[in-house]
Design a protein around this motif. Structure first.
Motif, PDB file in Angstrom:
ATOM      1  N   VAL A  56      42.906  37.726  36.420  1.00  0.00           N
ATOM      2  CA  VAL A  56      44.053  37.036  37.146  1.00  0.00           C
ATOM      3  C   VAL A  56      45.502  37.481  36.488  1.00  0.00           C
ATOM      4  CG1 VAL A  56      45.510  35.088  37.744  1.00  0.00           C
ATOM      5  CG2 VAL A  56      42.849  35.207  37.936  1.00  0.00           C
ATOM      6  N   ALA A  57      45.437  37.806  35.117  1.00  0.00           N
ATOM      7  CA  ALA A  57      46.698  37.918  34.314  1.00  0.00           C
ATOM      8  C   ALA A  57      46.795  39.452  34.616  1.00  0.00           C
ATOM      9  CB  ALA A  57      46.392  37.677  32.665  1.00  0.00           C
ATOM     10  N   HIS A  58      45.756  40.278  34.584  1.00  0.00           N
ATOM     11  CA  HIS A  58      45.954  41.690  34.748  1.00  0.00           C
ATOM     12  C   HIS A  58      46.655  42.182  36.114  1.00  0.00           C
ATOM     13  CE1 HIS A  58      44.957  45.771  34.481  1.00  0.00           C
ATOM     14  NE2 HIS A  58      44.235  45.808  35.486  1.00  0.00           N
ATOM     15  N   HIS A  59      45.989  41.423  37.082  1.00  0.00           N
ATOM     16  CA  HIS A  59      46.556  41.722  38.386  1.00  0.00           C
ATOM     17  C   HIS A  59      47.808  40.999  38.668  1.00  0.00           C
ATOM     18  CE1 HIS A  59      42.070  42.305  39.529  1.00  0.00           C
ATOM     19  NE2 HIS A  59      42.426  43.633  39.323  1.00  0.00           N
ATOM     20  N   LEU A  60      48.181  40.179  38.267  1.00  0.00           N
ATOM     21  CA  LEU A  60      49.525  39.298  38.790  1.00  0.00           C
ATOM     22  C   LEU A  60      50.650  39.729  37.731  1.00  0.00           C
ATOM     23  CD1 LEU A  60      48.206  35.646  39.898  1.00  0.00           C
ATOM     24  CD2 LEU A  60      48.429  38.041  41.158  1.00  0.00           C
ATOM     25  N   VAL A  61      50.316  39.548  36.596  1.00  0.00           N
ATOM     26  CA  VAL A  61      51.340  39.813  35.410  1.00  0.00           C
ATOM     27  C   VAL A  61      51.774  41.457  35.748  1.00  0.00           C
ATOM     28  CG1 VAL A  61      51.857  40.494  32.920  1.00  0.00           C
ATOM     29  CG2 VAL A  61      50.696  38.511  33.724  1.00  0.00           C
ATOM     30  N   LEU A  76      53.259  39.656  26.727  1.00  0.00           N
ATOM     31  CA  LEU A  76      52.018  39.362  27.553  1.00  0.00           C
ATOM     32  C   LEU A  76      51.759  40.563  28.727  1.00  0.00           C
ATOM     33  CD1 LEU A  76      50.248  37.192  28.863  1.00  0.00           C
ATOM     34  CD2 LEU A  76      52.305  36.427  30.318  1.00  0.00           C
ATOM     35  N   ALA A  77      52.731  41.331  28.932  1.00  0.00           N
ATOM     36  CA  ALA A  77      52.499  42.559  29.860  1.00  0.00           C
ATOM     37  C   ALA A  77      51.647  43.336  29.237  1.00  0.00           C
ATOM     38  CB  ALA A  77      53.700  42.910  30.672  1.00  0.00           C
ATOM     39  N   THR A  78      51.933  43.755  27.959  1.00  0.00           N
ATOM     40  CA  THR A  78      51.211  44.789  27.264  1.00  0.00           C
ATOM     41  C   THR A  78      49.704  44.113  26.959  1.00  0.00           C
ATOM     42  OG1 THR A  78      53.248  45.278  25.858  1.00  0.00           O
ATOM     43  CG2 THR A  78      50.925  45.705  24.982  1.00  0.00           C
ATOM     44  N   LEU A  79      49.503  42.926  26.611  1.00  0.00           N
ATOM     45  CA  LEU A  79      48.176  42.475  26.566  1.00  0.00           C
ATOM     46  C   LEU A  79      47.482  42.476  28.005  1.00  0.00           C
ATOM     47  CD1 LEU A  79      48.647  39.375  24.052  1.00  0.00           C
ATOM     48  CD2 LEU A  79      47.873  41.779  23.555  1.00  0.00           C
ATOM     49  N   SER A  80      48.151  42.319  28.907  1.00  0.00           N
ATOM     50  CA  SER A  80      47.573  42.114  30.293  1.00  0.00           C
ATOM     51  C   SER A  80      47.086  43.625  30.617  1.00  0.00           C
ATOM     52  CB  SER A  80      48.425  41.548  31.337  1.00  0.00           C
ATOM     53  OG  SER A  80      49.436  42.490  31.876  1.00  0.00           O
ATOM     54  N   LYS A  81      47.167  44.490  29.875  1.00  0.00           N
ATOM     55  CA  LYS A  81      46.663  45.732  30.358  1.00  0.00           C
ATOM     56  C   LYS A  81      45.181  45.737  30.200  1.00  0.00           C
ATOM     57  CE  LYS A  81      50.620  48.961  29.364  1.00  0.00           C
ATOM     58  NZ  LYS A  81      51.058  49.937  28.491  1.00  0.00           N
ATOM     59  N   TYR A  82      44.774  44.815  29.172  1.00  0.00           N
ATOM     60  CA  TYR A  82      43.296  44.775  28.813  1.00  0.00           C
ATOM     61  C   TYR A  82      42.477  43.676  29.734  1.00  0.00           C
ATOM     62  CZ  TYR A  82      45.069  47.567  25.128  1.00  0.00           C
ATOM     63  OH  TYR A  82      45.703  48.582  24.342  1.00  0.00           O
ATOM     64  N   GLY A  83      43.322  43.199  30.450  1.00  0.00           N
ATOM     65  CA  GLY A  83      42.789  41.840  31.260  1.00  0.00           C
ATOM     66  C   GLY A  83      41.475  42.369  32.296  1.00  0.00           C
ATOM     67  N   TRP A  84      41.627  43.542  32.848  1.00  0.00           N
ATOM     68  CA  TRP A  84      40.389  43.987  33.610  1.00  0.00           C
ATOM     69  C   TRP A  84      39.007  43.707  32.746  1.00  0.00           C
ATOM     70  CZ3 TRP A  84      37.759  48.198  31.743  1.00  0.00           C
ATOM     71  CH2 TRP A  84      38.339  48.981  30.683  1.00  0.00           C
ATOM     72  N   LEU A  85      39.195  43.708  31.712  1.00  0.00           N
ATOM     73  CA  LEU A  85      37.869  43.641  30.838  1.00  0.00           C
ATOM     74  C   LEU A  85      37.333  42.328  30.985  1.00  0.00           C
ATOM     75  CD1 LEU A  85      38.905  45.578  27.536  1.00  0.00           C
ATOM     76  CD2 LEU A  85      36.990  46.418  28.997  1.00  0.00           C
ATOM     77  N   GLY A  86      37.957  41.473  31.555  1.00  0.00           N
ATOM     78  CA  GLY A  86      37.209  40.191  31.930  1.00  0.00           C
ATOM     79  C   GLY A  86      35.842  40.486  32.812  1.00  0.00           C
ATOM     80  N   VAL A  87      35.943  41.509  33.857  1.00  0.00           N
ATOM     81  CA  VAL A  87      34.839  41.606  34.760  1.00  0.00           C
ATOM     82  C   VAL A  87      33.884  42.053  33.671  1.00  0.00           C
ATOM     83  CG1 VAL A  87      34.184  43.088  36.434  1.00  0.00           C
ATOM     84  CG2 VAL A  87      36.350  42.270  36.410  1.00  0.00           C
ATOM     85  N   ASN A  88      34.022  42.726  32.775  1.00  0.00           N
ATOM     86  CA  ASN A  88      32.873  43.165  31.844  1.00  0.00           C
ATOM     87  C   ASN A  88      32.360  42.077  31.260  1.00  0.00           C
ATOM     88  OD1 ASN A  88      34.912  45.273  32.365  1.00  0.00           O
ATOM     89  ND2 ASN A  88      33.343  46.596  30.936  1.00  0.00           N
ATOM     90  N   LEU A  89      33.061  40.994  30.751  1.00  0.00           N
ATOM     91  CA  LEU A  89      32.571  39.785  30.205  1.00  0.00           C
ATOM     92  C   LEU A  89      31.662  39.118  31.359  1.00  0.00           C
ATOM     93  CD1 LEU A  89      32.594  37.677  28.120  1.00  0.00           C
ATOM     94  CD2 LEU A  89      34.687  36.964  28.607  1.00  0.00           C
ATOM     95  N   PHE A  90      32.269  39.037  32.602  1.00  0.00           N
ATOM     96  CA  PHE A  90      31.343  38.394  33.648  1.00  0.00           C
ATOM     97  C   PHE A  90      30.068  39.075  33.728  1.00  0.00           C
ATOM     98  CE2 PHE A  90      35.170  37.008  36.317  1.00  0.00           C
ATOM     99  CZ  PHE A  90      35.105  35.802  36.273  1.00  0.00           C
TER     100      PHE A  90
END
Length: 379
Positions: A56-61, A76-90
């Motif tokens: 969510v952070a990756h797509h909305l931030v 937060l914007a810099t860190l959110s670049k890596y938020g797509w990795l949440g799918v890998n954790l899924f």
């Protein structure tokens, strides 16, 4: 050995021989047994919500703001670049949970459990997303009606149809994992068969890069396979205890996952350095290893059950709807207030979906499918 004992061993996937002969001939057959339904690991519910919030952070931030997201959100914007990795954790968690939940189930019960779990919330997610995009097309319009209807089947990726919400691509990947694991369920889930499944999928996925077989590549999802396999093997560690073979499967798939990251779409399109991405994935592996070894067994709390309930609906509605709200309102509200408000709204809607759609519709769907299976058996 008695006939009854031989029959029990046959059902468990172990040849009818003495215990000493089994241990000598096949060490995989000597795995200890446990209850068919071990206690629920509530920590995984919280971890699933964390994975969803990363996405969510990756797509909305990094959504459709009027300026670069770093100007609004800084670090937060810099860190959110890596938020797509949440799918890998899924995917890691999914390997663990699917293996756990399918133990002792036949193919029919496995299929029913997956349909009941996935479709009620998904149907509403597709309908809500289609409605929002149609009524307020500030981000984009909905797909044409035939493609929107196909999305309700969750088979759109197989038909070459665009996902109504871009995040739905991962559901097609999950379905292919279920299809592959259904082979194990059909044979009967045992320690030995799950190990063979993990080893075979690891090898096939690794060699698929040089085969250039479109159908096979599409089925085995080589980029995602290391996460599913490692999660599945870690459930065996959790249930039966660690050994060198299981650690080998977990470690080999960790190495393959790190190798494949270099060409991962998220790394390439965002121009990310490989090292921090690899560090995040390694952290995921470390957390799931800790789960497998029982480090979080005593973590409990009603809020974790709620967290788990919110995860799937949140994932289904967050991207297209959330980005539509941001695109339509970003000139009328402070960026931080709008971001927090949109996420809070999505969480609230997710709870409503779980409470008033998933639970009641899931129960009715399960009764209908159970009845259909019984009729098929009696026909």
């Amino acid at each position: 050995m008695t006939i009854q004992a031989a029959r029990q061993q046959e059902l468990s996937g172990v040849p009818a021989a003495s215990a000493d002969q089994q241990a000598t001939a096949d060490p995989l057959a000597a795995a200890p047994s446990e209850p068919a339904h071990p206690p629920r690991l509530l920590f995984l519910d919280g971890l699933r919500l964390l994975a969803a919030l990363l996405v969510v952070a990756h797509h909305l931030v990094r959504g459709p703001w009027d300026v670069r997201p770093e100007e609004h959100f800084g670090m937060l914007a810099t860190l959110s670049k890596y938020g797509w990795l949440g799918v890998n954790l899924f995917f890691l968690i999914s390997g663990f949970v699917i293996c756990m939940s399918s133990w002792g189930r036949g193919l029919g019960r496995f299929a029913v459990s997956r349909i009941v779990r996935l479709f009620p919330a998904y149907w509403l997610g597709v309908i809500l997303t289609t409605g929002v995009l149609a009524m307020w097309p500030v981000l984009r319009g909905p797909l044409p009606p035939p493609e929107s209807l196909v999305n309700l089947t969750m088979l759109q990726s197989g038909l070459g149809v665009t996902d109504q919400d871009w995040s739905y691509w991962s559901l097609g990947t999950e379905l292919r994992f279920y299809l592959l694991f259904a082979i194990v369920v059909w044979l009967g889930v045992t320690y030995r068969r799950v190990v063979y499944f993990c080893a075979l999928w690891t090898v096939v996925a690794a060699f698929s890069s040089s085969w250039h077989e479109g159908l096979l590549d599409n089925l085995i999802v080589a980029d995602s396979a290391p996460y599913f396999v490692a999660g599945t093997a870690l459930y065996l560690v959790h249930r039966f205890g660690p050994n060198l073979l299981l650690w080998g499967l977990v470690g080999a798939n960790w190495v393959i996952a790190l190798y494949r990251l270099e060409k991962y779409p998220g790394v390439v399109t965002l121009h990310l350095n490989w090292w921090p991405v690899a560090a995040v994935v390694t952290l995921f592996w470390a957390v799931m290893i800790a789960v497998a070894l029982g480090a979080f067994r005593r973590v409990s709390g009603r809020w974790l059950v709620t967290a788990g309930a919110l995860t799937y609906p949140l994932y289904l509605i967050h991207q297209a709807i959330g980005q539509t709200l941001i695109r339509g309102l970003h000139r009328h509200a402070p960026a931080w207030l709008l971001l927090v408000g949109v996420i809070a709204l999505l969480l609230g809607v997710s709870w409503l979906i779980h409470r008033y759609v998933e639970r009641p519709l899931g129960r009715r769907l399960k009764r209908g499918l159970d009845s259909s299976l019984a009729a098929a058996r009696n026909a």
